[in-house]
Design an enzyme around this catalytic site. Structure first.
Site, PDB file in Angstrom:
ATOM      1  N   GLY A  12     -52.289  27.480  42.317  1.00 28.62           N
ATOM      2  CA  GLY A  12     -51.459  26.837  41.295  1.00 28.62           C
ATOM      3  C   GLY A  12     -51.803  25.357  41.216  1.00 28.62           C
ATOM      4  O   GLY A  12     -52.971  24.985  41.348  1.00 28.62           O
ATOM      5  N   LYS A 105     -42.912  23.391  53.030  1.00 30.42           N
ATOM      6  CA  LYS A 105     -41.833  22.786  53.848  1.00 30.42           C
ATOM      7  C   LYS A 105     -40.703  23.759  54.100  1.00 30.42           C
ATOM      8  O   LYS A 105     -40.101  23.743  55.165  1.00 30.42           O
ATOM      9  CB  LYS A 105     -41.267  21.531  53.184  1.00 30.42           C
ATOM     10  CG  LYS A 105     -41.011  21.679  51.705  1.00 30.42           C
ATOM     11  CD  LYS A 105     -41.870  20.687  50.948  1.00 30.42           C
ATOM     12  CE  LYS A 105     -42.097  21.096  49.539  1.00 30.42           C
ATOM     13  NZ  LYS A 105     -43.280  20.490  48.948  1.00 30.42           N
ATOM     14  N   GLU A 129     -49.480  18.273  56.908  1.00 35.10           N
ATOM     15  CA  GLU A 129     -49.296  16.931  56.327  1.00 35.10           C
ATOM     16  C   GLU A 129     -48.742  17.016  54.911  1.00 35.10           C
ATOM     17  O   GLU A 129     -47.922  16.184  54.501  1.00 35.10           O
ATOM     18  CB  GLU A 129     -50.636  16.180  56.339  1.00 35.10           C
ATOM     19  CG  GLU A 129     -50.572  14.735  55.894  1.00 35.10           C
ATOM     20  CD  GLU A 129     -49.674  13.871  56.775  1.00 35.10           C
ATOM     21  OE1 GLU A 129     -48.534  13.625  56.333  1.00 35.10           O
ATOM     22  OE2 GLU A 129     -50.085  13.464  57.873  1.00 35.10           O
ATOM     23  N   VAL A 132     -44.636  17.197  53.742  1.00 34.37           N
ATOM     24  CA  VAL A 132     -43.683  16.087  53.638  1.00 34.37           C
ATOM     25  C   VAL A 132     -44.312  14.909  52.914  1.00 34.37           C
ATOM     26  O   VAL A 132     -45.373  14.428  53.312  1.00 34.37           O
ATOM     27  CB  VAL A 132     -43.216  15.624  55.042  1.00 34.37           C
ATOM     28  CG1 VAL A 132     -42.207  14.490  54.922  1.00 34.37           C
ATOM     29  CG2 VAL A 132     -42.622  16.781  55.831  1.00 34.37           C
ATOM     30  N   GLU A 190     -38.024  20.867  37.689  1.00 33.97           N
ATOM     31  CA  GLU A 190     -38.307  22.252  37.335  1.00 33.97           C
ATOM     32  C   GLU A 190     -37.208  22.791  36.420  1.00 33.97           C
ATOM     33  O   GLU A 190     -36.132  22.204  36.310  1.00 33.97           O
ATOM     34  CB  GLU A 190     -38.346  23.109  38.606  1.00 33.97           C
ATOM     35  CG  GLU A 190     -39.045  22.451  39.763  1.00 33.97           C
ATOM     36  CD  GLU A 190     -40.210  23.276  40.279  1.00 33.97           C
ATOM     37  OE1 GLU A 190     -40.411  24.400  39.787  1.00 33.97           O
ATOM     38  OE2 GLU A 190     -40.917  22.787  41.159  1.00 33.97           O
ATOM     39  N   LYS A 205     -37.702  18.690  54.418  1.00 29.23           N
ATOM     40  CA  LYS A 205     -38.646  17.661  54.879  1.00 29.23           C
ATOM     41  C   LYS A 205     -38.045  16.836  56.017  1.00 29.23           C
ATOM     42  O   LYS A 205     -38.738  16.491  56.984  1.00 29.23           O
ATOM     43  CB  LYS A 205     -39.046  16.771  53.710  1.00 29.23           C
ATOM     44  CG  LYS A 205     -39.832  17.531  52.631  1.00 29.23           C
ATOM     45  CD  LYS A 205     -39.911  16.728  51.336  1.00 29.23           C
ATOM     46  CE  LYS A 205     -40.675  17.468  50.258  1.00 29.23           C
ATOM     47  NZ  LYS A 205     -40.483  16.849  48.916  1.00 29.23           N
ATOM     48  N   GLY A 302     -47.432  16.239  43.147  1.00 30.13           N
ATOM     49  CA  GLY A 302     -48.536  16.237  42.195  1.00 30.13           C
ATOM     50  C   GLY A 302     -49.761  16.884  42.788  1.00 30.13           C
ATOM     51  O   GLY A 302     -49.918  16.972  44.008  1.00 30.13           O
TER      52      GLY A 302
END
Lengths: 436, 436
Positions: A12, A105, A129, A132, A190, A205, A302
């Site tokens: 995605g 997460k 990595e 979060v 969303e 997170k 992003g």
């Protein structure tokens, strides 16, 4: 040197970004990693989309379980999300001796203890990595950069959607519902924004960061989670007048009797650097006993910012995969047998300051009654605004900032204030942190 | 597990901090590193002081060369400073197969290429997180956290002394010389502050960051270095009126034809987060092609913040020391055979924007003459202030902000402006960066 073969589960937004950045910066990344890192297989339900993104350069399948079983694959990158099939796939990959990179997460906050125990047993790495604060290397900072410190607390703006909404509410003076619609139209929220606006994503997170900061297990079910849906514009304005901004913070703090783990709208002094983190940006402030306060800032979401974190993990694993497992960086920063079972405190036991807004009758003695209750509860007042009643109105607003107290003490005092006949309706209560 | 034995060379401010933090957080650090890290020997010329700080718990000697030769020592921490004996000791330690941790930016910026080549040959690690921006894990972020990225530029406030002086000049409207005296009285500036105020210290750090960001050798001798000693309060005030702050920045930027490496006072937009880094704090802004902008902020100096970085390196080495050397993180982020000999551009070739202040006769046509020269040189004007002349004065100030141009082009235009009979004296020229 022999290339590292990566199986990508889910292509995605972040998967596509990972594929593209790995390709675009292939030379640069190889110069750093010492050998090529190449995605050899992509699993996605949408085969057509997967073929389009990869341009026919790699094997595409809709069978993710075949990828985690493929003996040619060294590292599995899980970008499917959710707790269901993602959990099964990650556990299978570990069982098959593969290193795992994930941006998930929710999975780690809820099933992390199980996953890291399995990885420990098989001697493989699980890197996260990207889980979060997107591209900000905050996991690395906590796990490796600040190892000298007893970390005292951390506080993060770790959800871009809610930070964008709060920035817009303040800038434009609009109510939450209007700004949410705008954020959805712009793609910052969303169509079902529940996880973001109710604080669940931030709590995932914060849970992960609390584990690696303090050397404790993931305890997401103990986190106090409060979103921004009930936040009123009036409070943003009053906070501003008092020199504060309201941010949705994820907070983890070490106390003598346990650990605070909480997500809620928070007043913070406007002059702090982190108070000026606007729009969809993320930032995490970490207080260590030796280093003092350090801040990490960048894009928290992003395609390419998140891909930056996924690929950093791939390079780390490539560099470290021949090291004996006992000498790698521990998954949760502390050696697995050194994780301590420190309890997360119930929200009643949390110590914080408060912003209180109450509607009162404009009569003599009202302020004396309220301040008497606070004084009886040992709660000091730090600042106050009392508005003049509007033309022809018999009621007015009082806004107070308090010093620190235990939450149950604050709640009891608030209940007594609400019971006063001169106080109309409920007291609006927000938490306040000085972050010093 | 067997403890790691550390030999500490120099127990001044940072050495003392390292000793104390290692002792205070021994349990926490061991839980992370997997084995105890203990300072077994301290070398310092001042034996009495060394004994006092260490409280008789460790061996104390004034013979640092004996420490780097001691077969019991696993890691040597060099905190002596300077290029002289420190270089000899570090090279000797490497020759003896010891890993090295150093906070010595001057040594690495000037002799780093020699030192890393020697370390590469012997298969030992040389770690230097403490050399740049104190406790902020910026070396780790560049070397490991952002490995997915083609780093485009970085800009840092990496000298606390000068940032403190600039903050005070702006806040109190005082001239440089007065604030320097205040900084010396407060201990923020040394009695001989030359390295700080002339930009040399910042240039050492910018040189180190440029190497690991771009995969190039240390080229300190090619850096353009300009301090803050000539900065006038008037320019800080005018900059403020135009929406800018003046900071001493260390800048490294990738260009098609080379790399820019420069330290100088720089106007930056006041609304940028980094423009709001005040006092003795440090911050580094890094622009990567995938992650976008990330910022790292914290204390850049002091006993414990710097110790935090030294000890993080000790933990890293402890975790990694059994890994085969080819699979460790490369010293300079890129594999040693992948370092590229990209030239640092001469300052004449640098591309930047400018702040220009000039004193002119208050006569018709003056502005037309000046703007004509700029237009002829293809330099666009972005903003301008023209002051009304003071009572009875025949001269006034014009302040201009320009768009980007090549520095030699700007200099040629400025020379033509200075040659105009209506322009009095020299044009004050400062560089301006938008940091976007």
């Amino acid at each position: 040197m022999k290339p590292i073969n990566v199986g990508l589960l889910g292509i995605g937004t972040v998967g596509g970004g990972t594929f593209n950045v790995l390709k675009r910066n292939e030379e640069e990344i190889t110069r750093r990693a010492g050998r090529p890192i190449r995605i050899t297989t992509v699993a996605d339900k949408n085969l057509e989309h997967a073929r389009k993104v990869t341009g026919g350069a790699v094997k595409v399948t809709d069978d993710a379980f075949a990828v985690v079983a493929d003996p040619e694959i060294d590292i599995v990158v899980e970008l499917i999300g959710g707790y269901g099939v993602a959990r099964e796939l990650v556990l299978k990959a570990i069982e098959n001796g593969k290193h795992v990179v994930t941006a998930n997460k929710a999975l780690l906050a809820v099933h992390g203890n199980e996953i890291f125990a399995a990885a420990q047993k098989k001697g493989v790495m699980v890197a996260f990595e990207a889980a979060v604060a997107g591209g900000i290397p905050i996991i690395k900072a906590l796990r490796e950069g600040l190892t000298a410190n007893r970390i005292q607390w951390l506080a993060g703006i770790i959800n871009g959607t809610t930070n964008f909404i709060l920035s817009e509410m303040r800038d434009k003076g609009l109510p939450f519902a209007d700004v949410l619609k705008e954020a959805q139209a712009l793609g910052y929220a969303e169509s079902d924004p529940t996880f973001d606006i109710e604080g669940v994503d931030a709590a995932h997170k914060a849970t992960i960061m609390s584990a690696i900061a303090f050397g404790i297990p993931m305890q997401f079910d103990k986190a106090h989670v409060e979103g921004i849906t009930k936040l009123e514009s009036a409070d943003i304005t009053y906070a501003e007048q008092l020199g504060y901004r309201i941010k949705l913070l994820g907070i983890a703090r070490r106390r003598d009797n346990g650990v605070e783990l909480r997500v809620h709208p928070t007043l913070i002094p406007a002059k702090r650097l982190i108070a000026n983190v606007e729009g969809a940006m993320n930032a995490v402030l970490v207080q260590g006993d030796a280093v003092g306060a350090t801040l990490y800032y960048g894009k928290g979401a992003g395609a390419e910012p998140t891909a930056s974190a996924v690929i950093a993990d791939l390079v780390d694993i490539t560099r470290l995969h021949t090291a004996d497992p006992e000498h790698r960086v521990p998954h949760l920063a502390f050696q697995p047998d050194q994780v301590q079972d420190i309890a997360v405190l119930p929200i009643d036991e949390v110590i914080t300051s408060y912003y209180l807004r109450m509607r009162v009758e404009d009569k003599p003695g009202v302020l004396a009654d309220i301040t008497r209750i606070l004084a009886d509860s040992d709660i000091s007042i730090d600042a106050m605004i009392q508005k003049e009643p509007g033309e022809g109105e018999a009621q007015t607003d009082i806004i107070m900032l308090t010093h620190q107290t235990v939450e149950k003490n604050a709640n009891a005092a608030i209940a007594r204030i609400e019971a006063l006949p001169v106080v109309c309706g409920k007291v609006t209560r927000l938490r306040l942190e000085n972050l010093q």
